[in-house]
Design an enzyme around this catalytic site. Structure first.
Site, PDB file in Angstrom:
ATOM      1  N   LYS A 198       0.862  -1.179   0.000  1.00 18.07           N
ATOM      2  CA  LYS A 198       0.000   0.000   0.000  1.00 18.07           C
ATOM      3  C   LYS A 198       0.894   1.223   0.000  1.00 18.07           C
ATOM      4  O   LYS A 198       1.683   1.452   0.920  1.00 18.07           O
ATOM      5  CB  LYS A 198      -0.912   0.006   1.221  1.00 18.07           C
ATOM      6  CG  LYS A 198      -1.789   1.248   1.278  1.00 18.07           C
ATOM      7  CD  LYS A 198      -2.804   1.190   2.396  1.00 18.07           C
ATOM      8  CE  LYS A 198      -3.658   2.443   2.391  1.00 18.07           C
ATOM      9  NZ  LYS A 198      -4.633   2.445   3.481  1.00 18.07           N
ATOM     10  N   LYS A 251      -2.056  -1.588  -3.875  1.00 15.45           N
ATOM     11  CA  LYS A 251      -2.929  -0.418  -3.839  1.00 15.45           C
ATOM     12  C   LYS A 251      -2.098   0.847  -3.931  1.00 15.45           C
ATOM     13  O   LYS A 251      -1.139   0.963  -3.181  1.00 15.45           O
ATOM     14  CB  LYS A 251      -3.708  -0.443  -2.525  1.00 15.45           C
ATOM     15  CG  LYS A 251      -4.594   0.734  -2.286  1.00 15.45           C
ATOM     16  CD  LYS A 251      -5.228   0.623  -0.925  1.00 15.45           C
ATOM     17  CE  LYS A 251      -6.069   1.851  -0.705  1.00 15.45           C
ATOM     18  NZ  LYS A 251      -6.600   1.908   0.623  1.00 15.45           N
TER      19      LYS A 251
HETATM   20  C1  PBG Z   1      -6.942   3.887   5.062  1.00 10.59           C
HETATM   21  C2  PBG Z   1      -7.522   3.594   3.714  1.00 10.59           C
HETATM   22  C3  PBG Z   1      -7.390   4.424   2.599  1.00 10.59           C
HETATM   23  C4  PBG Z   1      -8.093   3.811   1.567  1.00 10.59           C
HETATM   24  C5  PBG Z   1      -8.639   2.640   2.072  1.00 10.59           C
HETATM   25  N1  PBG Z   1      -8.269   2.506   3.402  1.00 10.59           N
HETATM   26  C6  PBG Z   1      -6.751   5.728   2.384  1.00 10.59           C
HETATM   27  C7  PBG Z   1      -5.635   6.158   3.198  1.00 10.59           C
HETATM   28  O1  PBG Z   1      -4.670   5.411   3.420  1.00 10.59           O
HETATM   29  O2  PBG Z   1      -5.718   7.299   3.655  1.00 10.59           O
HETATM   30  C8  PBG Z   1      -8.191   4.411   0.190  1.00 10.59           C
HETATM   31  C9  PBG Z   1      -9.119   3.800  -0.765  1.00 10.59           C
HETATM   32  C10 PBG Z   1      -9.399   4.643  -1.950  1.00 10.59           C
HETATM   33  O3  PBG Z   1      -8.775   5.697  -2.202  1.00 10.59           O
HETATM   34  O4  PBG Z   1     -10.302   4.267  -2.691  1.00 10.59           O
HETATM   35  N2  PBG Z   1      -6.854   2.841   5.962  1.00 10.59           N
END
Ligand code: PBG
Length: 331
Positions: A198, A251
């Protein structure tokens, strides 16, 4: 006549039936996970301006939405809770409240829609007054203290009926910690979908609008990965594999298709890719301006993620894709 042209790849493209015959990848409705946003109240369907056609639903309306999706063949959902600021605190305590928005919703969804499979979010940010994924002290995001909380969240979600817990926090060691806690509590059948690679990405903007979950200070670079790195994704994957993850996720998806390929070539676990909010917003915005043909670009995008090696795609397009696929508009 160029008779020396032994290889004419165009022969395999000469009509649709042959093109279909040689097609290597496809997107199936059953490959998709639909992320959905949940909010308090009843009869609520609140649009998210930066995510056209995506809403925050109150539980009653979310159940209707999910029932429609199930009818279309979408069975797997990743719900995220939107909390009012007053419910947030430093330790994300609301995440463990069995009568709180999220845990209550998980139980109710499983009761009313037993066919639905839930991938539930394990991280502090929706509940944190700091807007970070872990506990914050003196401007630092604490790793090991956060692990305890994440394990409790995972067990609470499993108790509520979660099928797959998905830690999106990027703390070190969380998969092992959660696996152990789940097993100890008797939830050996609850799976873990690890947000393995991520990245600290600017493509999460619209999601943070949807949840009002933007960090109150700083950024997430001390726990999410540097977009410049790919070797490090292999290290994260090695750890998540060893710690017991059932799925590895990359991601965002589109700017990281090379990482999807890297993990799918190197690990024998199903790879999921999260086609995130910003990727969705880009296509919607360009289509609204008339600059791109929405349905074709949506299909090509999802196909590219499959081709890169993902078996599973988390995407805000899931419902729309299923509707149009069934109408025969795509492909
Ligand atoms: C945070 C989280 C995020 C997303 C899913 N879970 C964003 C972040 O790390 O601030 C993003 C998903 C998306 O942008 O569609 N736990």
């Amino acid at each position: 006549m160029k008779e020396y042209l032994t290889r004419r790849p165009r022969r395999n493209r000469k009509n649709e039936a042959i093109r279909n015959l040689v097609q290597e990848n496809c997107v199936q409705i059953t490959d998709l996970i639909f992320p959905v946003f949940l909010t308090e109240g009843t009869n609520q369907q609140i649009p998210i301006p930066s995510m056209p056609n995506i809403f925050r639903f109150s539980l009653d309306r979310l159940l209707e939405e999910m029932a429609e999706c199930i009818e279309l063949g979408i069975k797997v959902f990743a719900p995220f809770p939107h909390l009012v600021e007053e419910k947030k605190d430093k330790y994300g305590s609301e995440s463990l409240n069995p009568d709180g928005l999220y845990l209550r919703a998980i139980a109710e969804i499983k009761r009313q829609l037993p066919e639905a499979v839930l991938v539930t979010d394990v991280a502090l940010d929706p509940y944190s007054s700091d807007g970070h994924d872990g506990i914050v002290e003196n401007g630092q995001i604490l790793n090991d203290e956060t692990l305890e909380l994440l394990a409790k969240m995972a067990v609470a979600q499993a108790q509520a009926g979660s099928d797959i817990v998905a830690p999106s926090d990027m703390m070190d060691g969380r998969v092992a910690h959660i696996r152990q806690a789940l097993d100890k509590a008797g939830f050996t059948n609850v799976s873990i979908m690890a947000y393995t690679a991520k990245y600290a990405s600017a493509f999460y903007g619209p999601f943070r609008d949807a949840l009002d979950s933007a960090p109150k200070f700083g950024d997430k670079k001390t726990y999410q990965m540097n977009p410049a790195n790919s070797q490090e994704a292999l290290l994260e994957a090695q750890l998540d594999f060893a710690e017991g993850a059932d799925f590895l996720m990359v991601k965002p998806a589109l700017p990281y298709l090379d990482i999807v390929r890297l993990l799918s070539d190197n690990f024998h676990l199903p790879i999921a890719a999260y086609n995130v909010s910003g990727e969705y917003a880009m296509i919607k915005a360009a289509a609204e301006k008339g600059w791109l043909t929405h349905d074709k670009v949506m299909y090509e995008t999802l196909l590219s993620i499959k081709r890169a090696g993902a078996k599973i795609i988390l995407t805000y397009f899931a419902k729309e894709f299923a509707q149009k696929y069934k109408q025969g508009i795509l492909a």
